[in-house]
Scaffold this motif. Structure first.
Motif, PDB file in Angstrom:
ATOM      1  N   ARG A   1       5.753  -3.297  -4.178  1.00 21.25           N
ATOM      2  CA  ARG A   1       5.185  -4.364  -3.346  1.00 21.25           C
ATOM      3  C   ARG A   1       5.471  -4.067  -1.878  1.00 21.25           C
ATOM      4  O   ARG A   1       6.536  -3.548  -1.527  1.00 21.25           O
ATOM      5  CB  ARG A   1       5.817  -5.693  -3.740  1.00 21.25           C
ATOM      6  N   ARG A   2       4.521  -4.381  -1.030  1.00 22.77           N
ATOM      7  CA  ARG A   2       4.650  -4.149   0.412  1.00 22.77           C
ATOM      8  C   ARG A   2       4.180  -5.388   1.152  1.00 22.77           C
ATOM      9  O   ARG A   2       3.197  -6.019   0.772  1.00 22.77           O
ATOM     10  CB  ARG A   2       3.766  -2.970   0.827  1.00 22.77           C
ATOM     11  N   VAL A   3       4.888  -5.728   2.219  1.00 21.07           N
ATOM     12  CA  VAL A   3       4.416  -6.803   3.085  1.00 21.07           C
ATOM     13  C   VAL A   3       4.334  -6.275   4.511  1.00 21.07           C
ATOM     14  O   VAL A   3       5.271  -5.676   5.023  1.00 21.07           O
ATOM     15  CB  VAL A   3       5.337  -8.053   2.995  1.00 21.07           C
ATOM     16  N   ASP A   4       3.174  -6.443   5.123  1.00 18.29           N
ATOM     17  CA  ASP A   4       2.969  -6.121   6.536  1.00 18.29           C
ATOM     18  C   ASP A   4       3.030  -7.424   7.312  1.00 18.29           C
ATOM     19  O   ASP A   4       2.334  -8.385   6.978  1.00 18.29           O
ATOM     20  CB  ASP A   4       1.606  -5.464   6.768  1.00 18.29           C
ATOM     21  N   ILE A   5       3.833  -7.460   8.353  1.00 14.48           N
ATOM     22  CA  ILE A   5       4.004  -8.665   9.153  1.00 14.48           C
ATOM     23  C   ILE A   5       3.528  -8.394  10.573  1.00 14.48           C
ATOM     24  O   ILE A   5       3.947  -7.414  11.200  1.00 14.48           O
ATOM     25  CB  ILE A   5       5.486  -9.104   9.162  1.00 14.48           C
ATOM     26  N   THR A   6       2.643  -9.228  11.076  1.00 17.91           N
ATOM     27  CA  THR A   6       2.128  -9.100  12.432  1.00 17.91           C
ATOM     28  C   THR A   6       2.209 -10.458  13.121  1.00 17.91           C
ATOM     29  O   THR A   6       2.520 -11.472  12.491  1.00 17.91           O
ATOM     30  CB  THR A   6       0.671  -8.607  12.450  1.00 17.91           C
ATOM     31  N   SER A   7       1.899 -10.484  14.384  1.00 16.47           N
ATOM     32  CA  SER A   7       1.815 -11.750  15.112  1.00 16.47           C
ATOM     33  C   SER A   7       0.761 -12.640  14.457  1.00 16.47           C
ATOM     34  O   SER A   7      -0.225 -12.139  13.895  1.00 16.47           O
ATOM     35  CB  SER A   7       1.436 -11.480  16.570  1.00 16.47           C
ATOM     36  N   ASN A   8       0.961 -13.953  14.524  1.00 15.39           N
ATOM     37  CA  ASN A   8      -0.043 -14.856  13.960  1.00 15.39           C
ATOM     38  C   ASN A   8      -1.325 -14.895  14.785  1.00 15.39           C
ATOM     39  O   ASN A   8      -2.295 -15.547  14.409  1.00 15.39           O
ATOM     40  CB  ASN A   8       0.521 -16.269  13.802  1.00 15.39           C
ATOM     41  N   GLU A   9      -1.332 -14.170  15.891  1.00 18.04           N
ATOM     42  CA  GLU A   9      -2.534 -14.111  16.717  1.00 18.04           C
ATOM     43  C   GLU A   9      -3.425 -12.932  16.353  1.00 18.04           C
ATOM     44  O   GLU A   9      -4.417 -12.670  17.032  1.00 18.04           O
ATOM     45  CB  GLU A   9      -2.143 -14.031  18.194  1.00 18.04           C
ATOM     46  N   CYS A  10      -3.058 -12.220  15.282  1.00 13.29           N
ATOM     47  CA  CYS A  10      -3.923 -11.100  14.881  1.00 13.29           C
ATOM     48  C   CYS A  10      -3.921 -10.949  13.359  1.00 13.29           C
ATOM     49  O   CYS A  10      -2.958 -11.295  12.681  1.00 13.29           O
ATOM     50  CB  CYS A  10      -3.472  -9.792  15.543  1.00 13.29           C
ATOM     51  N   SER A  11      -5.033 -10.467  12.854  1.00 13.50           N
ATOM     52  CA  SER A  11      -5.219 -10.136  11.445  1.00 13.50           C
ATOM     53  C   SER A  11      -6.534  -9.382  11.371  1.00 13.50           C
ATOM     54  O   SER A  11      -7.278  -9.306  12.354  1.00 13.50           O
ATOM     55  CB  SER A  11      -5.293 -11.400  10.570  1.00 13.50           C
ATOM     56  N   LYS A  12      -6.839  -8.838  10.232  1.00  6.94           N
ATOM     57  CA  LYS A  12      -8.137  -8.170  10.089  1.00  6.94           C
ATOM     58  C   LYS A  12      -9.274  -9.163  10.310  1.00  6.94           C
ATOM     59  O   LYS A  12     -10.322  -8.811  10.852  1.00  6.94           O
ATOM     60  CB  LYS A  12      -8.260  -7.526   8.704  1.00  6.94           C
TER      61      LYS A  12
END
Length: 302
Positions: free
Chosen positions: A165-176
């Protein structure tokens, strides 16, 4: 895959990679396969966090707390990776360096401590389903301003037939999904198609549902993941008052992507990128899933 803009009657074709990888990593992968990176008109990297349209980093306080919680839950330092701009940082150990042996990266002896010295665009943590699920629950409970993208990976996996399992975490101001809608606005697109196969593509699929785009969902090798994606998309469609039966979605097998790749090769050849069509026909079956299916492509309608 092509698009037509609103302000021209001339057919215009574009391919835009919308990937969880860094642009440098994707370009390097293409180069190793003798495929010019110009096959894509643009590359949107790190789940929307890195592109000419936006560059978003995660709060350093959030990163520090998430990393310490990950270790507390039983995660290993070697399973920590993060991206700053176009550089991938990994922990210096045999398993990690072997995995990245042919990829650009920066090795660190203390990856957790040094996380505070860079602006992280994407934090990636790998582990058992139990550890990752508990970590996600913790992040959501804390209310951190992060977007979470879940998927599978063979990073540091001894049995290459199995995934972790993998989780990618980014700012909530960006996503695909966010970067997809921004590109649609900035390029003034009339019609488009998105393609993907994993859970980190869900926000992109939702953007297509909102904006009446076409969706090509490539069936994942783990069919339960495809079922989970469809279930979430159906629920989302209902939540925004739309009819699932009117969503323009097509399901294809992974091997059906080869025809699409050959079309891409033909287009790149016409753009003056050299005669590599036959080479791509041979190598397309060996292309990593990340290249074949993490693509925001576009299609001419009409």
């Amino acid at each position: 895959a092509v698009i037509r803009t609103k302000n021209t009657l001339q057919k215009q074709m574009m391919f835009i990679a919308n990937t969880g990888r860094t642009p440098k990593d994707l370009k390097g992968m293409l180069e190793r396969l003798n495929i010019p990176s110009q096959i894509f008109d643009e590359i949107l990297g790190n789940n929307g966090a890195t592109s000419k349209y936006m560059k978003m980093s995660i709060s350093k306080d959030n990163v520090s707390d998430i990393l310490h919680k990950f270790i507390e839950l039983g995660g290993e330092e070697g399973d920590v990776r993060y991206v700053a701009e176009d550089d991938i940082y990994i922990h210096r150990d045999e398993a990690s360096t072997t995995y990245y042996s042919n990829k650009p990266h920066i090795e660190l002896d203390d990856i957790i401590q040094k996380a505070n010295s860079v602006n992280i665009n994407k934090l990636t943590l790998t582990g058992s389903k139990e550890v990752i699920d508990k970590l996600i629950e913790y992040i959501e409970k804390c209310g951190y301003k992060c977007n979470i993208h879940v998927g599978n990976t063979k990073f540091r996996t001894r049995d290459k037939s199995k995934s972790r399992r993998r989780v990618d975490i980014t700012s909530n101001e960006c996503s695909k999904g966010i970067i997809t809608k921004k590109v649609l606005r900035d390029l003034n697109l009339e019609s488009f198609m998105v393609m993907g196969n994993d859970e980190n593509d869900i926000t992109m699929f939702k953007a297509a549902i909102e904006k009446k785009g076409y969706i090509v969902l490539v069936k994942h090798e783990e069919i339960e993941i495809t079922k989970k994606i469809v279930k979430e998309l159906k629920a989302y469609t209902t939540s925004i008052g739309k009819d699932w039966n009117e969503v323009k979605i097509t399901f294809i097998e992974e091997n059906e992507m080869n025809n699409f790749l050959e079309f891409m090769a033909s287009r790149a050849k016409m753009k003056g990128q050299g005669n590599f069509l036959e080479n791509l026909k041979v190598t397309s079956k060996k292309l990593p899933t990340a290249i074949r299916t993490s693509t925001m492509a576009t299609k001419l309608i009409g």
